[in-house]
Design a protein around this motif. Structure first.
Motif, PDB file in Angstrom:
ATOM      1  N   PHE A  24     -26.399  -5.493 -89.138  1.00 56.39           N
ATOM      2  CA  PHE A  24     -24.963  -5.384 -89.313  1.00 56.39           C
ATOM      3  C   PHE A  24     -24.504  -6.276 -90.457  1.00 56.39           C
ATOM      4  CE2 PHE A  24     -25.357  -3.860 -85.035  1.00 56.39           C
ATOM      5  CZ  PHE A  24     -24.339  -2.932 -84.904  1.00 56.39           C
ATOM      6  N   ILE A  25     -23.617  -5.746 -91.243  1.00 58.04           N
ATOM      7  CA  ILE A  25     -22.844  -6.552 -92.174  1.00 58.04           C
ATOM      8  C   ILE A  25     -21.531  -6.827 -91.456  1.00 58.04           C
ATOM      9  CG2 ILE A  25     -21.607  -6.630 -94.365  1.00 58.04           C
ATOM     10  CD1 ILE A  25     -23.737  -4.696 -95.464  1.00 58.04           C
ATOM     11  N   VAL A  26     -21.190  -8.100 -91.354  1.00 59.55           N
ATOM     12  CA  VAL A  26     -19.923  -8.483 -90.742  1.00 59.55           C
ATOM     13  C   VAL A  26     -19.016  -8.989 -91.855  1.00 59.55           C
ATOM     14  CG1 VAL A  26     -18.776  -9.993 -89.083  1.00 59.55           C
ATOM     15  CG2 VAL A  26     -21.068  -9.113 -88.585  1.00 59.55           C
ATOM     16  N   LEU A  27     -17.871  -8.341 -92.010  1.00 58.68           N
ATOM     17  CA  LEU A  27     -16.869  -8.766 -92.982  1.00 58.68           C
ATOM     18  C   LEU A  27     -15.763  -9.494 -92.234  1.00 58.68           C
ATOM     19  CD1 LEU A  27     -16.565  -5.501 -95.116  1.00 58.68           C
ATOM     20  CD2 LEU A  27     -17.936  -7.532 -95.598  1.00 58.68           C
ATOM     21  N   LEU A  28     -15.529 -10.734 -92.628  1.00 57.18           N
ATOM     22  CA  LEU A  28     -14.428 -11.507 -92.059  1.00 57.18           C
ATOM     23  C   LEU A  28     -13.275 -11.470 -93.045  1.00 57.18           C
ATOM     24  CD1 LEU A  28     -17.182 -12.966 -91.081  1.00 57.18           C
ATOM     25  CD2 LEU A  28     -15.641 -14.805 -90.441  1.00 57.18           C
ATOM     26  N   GLU A  29     -12.083 -11.313 -92.516  1.00 58.73           N
ATOM     27  CA  GLU A  29     -10.878 -11.408 -93.341  1.00 58.73           C
ATOM     28  C   GLU A  29      -9.949 -12.421 -92.691  1.00 58.73           C
ATOM     29  OE1 GLU A  29      -7.246  -8.734 -95.151  1.00 58.73           O
ATOM     30  OE2 GLU A  29      -9.107  -7.747 -94.561  1.00 58.73           O
ATOM     31  N   TYR A  30      -9.584 -13.449 -93.468  1.00 62.48           N
ATOM     32  CA  TYR A  30      -8.691 -14.468 -92.937  1.00 62.48           C
ATOM     33  C   TYR A  30      -7.316 -13.887 -92.663  1.00 62.48           C
ATOM     34  CZ  TYR A  30     -12.216 -17.645 -94.873  1.00 62.48           C
ATOM     35  OH  TYR A  30     -13.386 -18.288 -95.192  1.00 62.48           O
ATOM     36  N   VAL A  31      -6.764 -14.261 -91.526  1.00 64.99           N
ATOM     37  CA  VAL A  31      -5.409 -13.836 -91.168  1.00 64.99           C
ATOM     38  C   VAL A  31      -4.479 -15.044 -91.070  1.00 64.99           C
ATOM     39  CG1 VAL A  31      -6.129 -11.687 -90.063  1.00 64.99           C
ATOM     40  CG2 VAL A  31      -5.997 -13.795 -88.691  1.00 64.99           C
ATOM     41  N   LYS A  32      -5.032 -16.219 -91.393  1.00 62.85           N
ATOM     42  CA  LYS A  32      -4.252 -17.455 -91.435  1.00 62.85           C
ATOM     43  C   LYS A  32      -4.409 -18.065 -92.827  1.00 62.85           C
ATOM     44  CE  LYS A  32      -3.093 -17.681 -86.984  1.00 62.85           C
ATOM     45  NZ  LYS A  32      -3.322 -18.589 -85.907  1.00 62.85           N
ATOM     46  N   PRO A  33      -3.491 -18.937 -93.220  1.00 63.89           N
ATOM     47  CA  PRO A  33      -3.594 -19.587 -94.534  1.00 63.89           C
ATOM     48  C   PRO A  33      -4.876 -20.426 -94.645  1.00 63.89           C
ATOM     49  CG  PRO A  33      -1.437 -19.983 -93.532  1.00 63.89           C
ATOM     50  CD  PRO A  33      -2.287 -19.317 -92.494  1.00 63.89           C
ATOM     51  N   LEU A  34      -5.323 -20.665 -95.886  1.00 62.79           N
ATOM     52  CA  LEU A  34      -6.560 -21.403 -96.115  1.00 62.79           C
ATOM     53  C   LEU A  34      -6.554 -22.810 -95.510  1.00 62.79           C
ATOM     54  CD1 LEU A  34      -7.665 -20.402 -99.726  1.00 62.79           C
ATOM     55  CD2 LEU A  34      -8.736 -19.819 -97.544  1.00 62.79           C
ATOM     56  N   ASN A  35      -5.393 -23.451 -95.443  1.00 66.26           N
ATOM     57  CA  ASN A  35      -5.370 -24.788 -94.843  1.00 66.26           C
ATOM     58  C   ASN A  35      -5.743 -24.717 -93.358  1.00 66.26           C
ATOM     59  OD1 ASN A  35      -2.735 -23.576 -94.439  1.00 66.26           O
ATOM     60  ND2 ASN A  35      -2.008 -25.574 -93.753  1.00 66.26           N
ATOM     61  N   VAL A  36      -5.407 -23.632 -92.686  1.00 60.90           N
ATOM     62  CA  VAL A  36      -5.804 -23.443 -91.284  1.00 60.90           C
ATOM     63  C   VAL A  36      -7.300 -23.110 -91.221  1.00 60.90           C
ATOM     64  CG1 VAL A  36      -5.428 -22.100 -89.184  1.00 60.90           C
ATOM     65  CG2 VAL A  36      -3.478 -22.721 -90.635  1.00 60.90           C
ATOM     66  N   VAL A  37      -7.773 -22.279 -92.137  1.00 64.08           N
ATOM     67  CA  VAL A  37      -9.202 -21.967 -92.219  1.00 64.08           C
ATOM     68  C   VAL A  37      -9.999 -23.269 -92.347  1.00 64.08           C
ATOM     69  CG1 VAL A  37     -10.994 -20.882 -93.639  1.00 64.08           C
ATOM     70  CG2 VAL A  37      -8.833 -19.670 -93.219  1.00 64.08           C
ATOM     71  N   GLU A  38      -9.573 -24.142 -93.240  1.00 71.57           N
ATOM     72  CA  GLU A  38     -10.261 -25.418 -93.475  1.00 71.57           C
ATOM     73  C   GLU A  38     -10.317 -26.269 -92.205  1.00 71.57           C
ATOM     74  OE1 GLU A  38     -11.932 -26.504 -96.115  1.00 71.57           O
ATOM     75  OE2 GLU A  38     -11.462 -24.764 -97.377  1.00 71.57           O
ATOM     76  N   ASP A  39      -9.282 -26.192 -91.378  1.00 75.69           N
ATOM     77  CA  ASP A  39      -9.258 -26.961 -90.126  1.00 75.69           C
ATOM     78  C   ASP A  39     -10.422 -26.605 -89.201  1.00 75.69           C
ATOM     79  OD1 ASP A  39      -6.937 -28.288 -90.905  1.00 75.69           O
ATOM     80  OD2 ASP A  39      -5.610 -26.988 -89.715  1.00 75.69           O
ATOM     81  N   PHE A  40     -10.909 -25.374 -89.276  1.00 78.06           N
ATOM     82  CA  PHE A  40     -11.962 -24.892 -88.378  1.00 78.06           C
ATOM     83  C   PHE A  40     -13.288 -24.657 -89.095  1.00 78.06           C
ATOM     84  CE2 PHE A  40      -7.940 -23.694 -86.409  1.00 78.06           C
ATOM     85  CZ  PHE A  40      -8.112 -24.264 -85.156  1.00 78.06           C
ATOM     86  N   LEU A  41     -13.375 -25.047 -90.371  1.00 81.67           N
ATOM     87  CA  LEU A  41     -14.560 -24.730 -91.169  1.00 81.67           C
ATOM     88  C   LEU A  41     -15.826 -25.427 -90.667  1.00 81.67           C
ATOM     89  CD1 LEU A  41     -15.517 -23.026 -93.494  1.00 81.67           C
ATOM     90  CD2 LEU A  41     -14.951 -24.901 -95.035  1.00 81.67           C
ATOM     91  N   LYS A  42     -15.752 -26.694 -90.323  1.00 75.36           N
ATOM     92  CA  LYS A  42     -16.944 -27.399 -89.853  1.00 75.36           C
ATOM     93  C   LYS A  42     -17.473 -26.755 -88.571  1.00 75.36           C
ATOM     94  CE  LYS A  42     -19.069 -31.638 -88.277  1.00 75.36           C
ATOM     95  NZ  LYS A  42     -20.038 -30.852 -87.543  1.00 75.36           N
ATOM     96  N   GLU A  43     -16.578 -26.442 -87.653  1.00 76.33           N
ATOM     97  CA  GLU A  43     -17.002 -25.790 -86.407  1.00 76.33           C
ATOM     98  C   GLU A  43     -17.614 -24.414 -86.696  1.00 76.33           C
ATOM     99  OE1 GLU A  43     -14.028 -26.006 -83.142  1.00 76.33           O
ATOM    100  OE2 GLU A  43     -12.941 -27.256 -84.592  1.00 76.33           O
ATOM    101  N   HIS A  44     -17.046 -23.704 -87.674  1.00 78.82           N
ATOM    102  CA  HIS A  44     -17.573 -22.396 -88.058  1.00 78.82           C
ATOM    103  C   HIS A  44     -18.990 -22.549 -88.626  1.00 78.82           C
ATOM    104  CE1 HIS A  44     -17.746 -18.345 -89.731  1.00 78.82           C
ATOM    105  NE2 HIS A  44     -17.986 -18.868 -90.922  1.00 78.82           N
ATOM    106  N   VAL A  45     -19.203 -23.565 -89.464  1.00 79.09           N
ATOM    107  CA  VAL A  45     -20.531 -23.811 -90.028  1.00 79.09           C
ATOM    108  C   VAL A  45     -21.521 -24.157 -88.918  1.00 79.09           C
ATOM    109  CG1 VAL A  45     -21.869 -25.341 -91.547  1.00 79.09           C
ATOM    110  CG2 VAL A  45     -19.673 -24.408 -92.317  1.00 79.09           C
ATOM    111  N   ASP A  46     -21.096 -24.919 -87.929  1.00 78.79           N
ATOM    112  CA  ASP A  46     -21.960 -25.220 -86.775  1.00 78.79           C
ATOM    113  C   ASP A  46     -22.349 -23.932 -86.041  1.00 78.79           C
ATOM    114  OD1 ASP A  46     -21.755 -27.927 -87.393  1.00 78.79           O
ATOM    115  OD2 ASP A  46     -20.259 -28.331 -85.832  1.00 78.79           O
ATOM    116  N   PHE A  47     -21.386 -23.033 -85.882  1.00 85.61           N
ATOM    117  CA  PHE A  47     -21.640 -21.721 -85.273  1.00 85.61           C
ATOM    118  C   PHE A  47     -22.681 -20.957 -86.089  1.00 85.61           C
ATOM    119  CE2 PHE A  47     -20.369 -17.285 -86.145  1.00 85.61           C
ATOM    120  CZ  PHE A  47     -20.715 -16.683 -84.944  1.00 85.61           C
ATOM    121  N   LEU A  48     -22.521 -20.940 -87.417  1.00 85.73           N
ATOM    122  CA  LEU A  48     -23.489 -20.259 -88.280  1.00 85.73           C
ATOM    123  C   LEU A  48     -24.875 -20.876 -88.122  1.00 85.73           C
ATOM    124  CD1 LEU A  48     -21.376 -19.954 -91.561  1.00 85.73           C
ATOM    125  CD2 LEU A  48     -21.915 -18.101 -89.961  1.00 85.73           C
ATOM    126  N   ASP A  49     -24.939 -22.210 -88.167  1.00 88.90           N
ATOM    127  CA  ASP A  49     -26.220 -22.898 -88.055  1.00 88.90           C
ATOM    128  C   ASP A  49     -26.945 -22.541 -86.762  1.00 88.90           C
ATOM    129  OD1 ASP A  49     -25.846 -24.125 -90.508  1.00 88.90           O
ATOM    130  OD2 ASP A  49     -25.210 -26.053 -89.644  1.00 88.90           O
TER     131      ASP A  49
END
Length: 96
Positions: free
Chosen positions: A2-27
């Motif tokens: 599967f190719i999963v395409l993510l599209e942000y629905v919140k501003p980038l500053n909100v994306v940044e708030d959850f980025l470390k947790e997202h990277v942990d999920f990826l790892d």
């Protein structure tokens, strides 16, 4: 796969708030052999993940663990495909 395409629905500053947790999920899913590659879309409107699975329900369950999903930061589109032509270096993923 599967190719999963993510599209942000919140501003980038909100994306940044959850980025470390997202990277942990990826790892976690790289270590489990689920993910092959991931990265930001350009322009930065979301991301892309290549998932090594043939079962859509399994992929959807994985994505429900993503902090971007949990916190409604991104929406996801799943594209199922079967690789039929690929570089030799990619064969371990196709033949697994």
């Amino acid at each position: 796969m599967f190719i999963v395409l993510l599209e942000y629905v919140k501003p980038l500053n909100v994306v940044e708030d959850f980025l470390k947790e997202h990277v942990d999920f990826l790892d976690k899913h790289y270590k489990g052999g689920d993910f092959i590659f991931s990265g930001r879309r350009d322009p930065r409107i979301g991301g892309v993940i290549l998932v090594n699975s043939n079962d859509e329900a399994t992929v959807q369950e994985m994505l429900k663990e993503d902090p971007f999903y949990i916190n409604k930061v991104a929406e996801y589109e799943l594209i199922k495909f079967t690789p039929t032509k690929y570089a030799d270096e990619f064969s371990p993923f196709v033949n697994s």
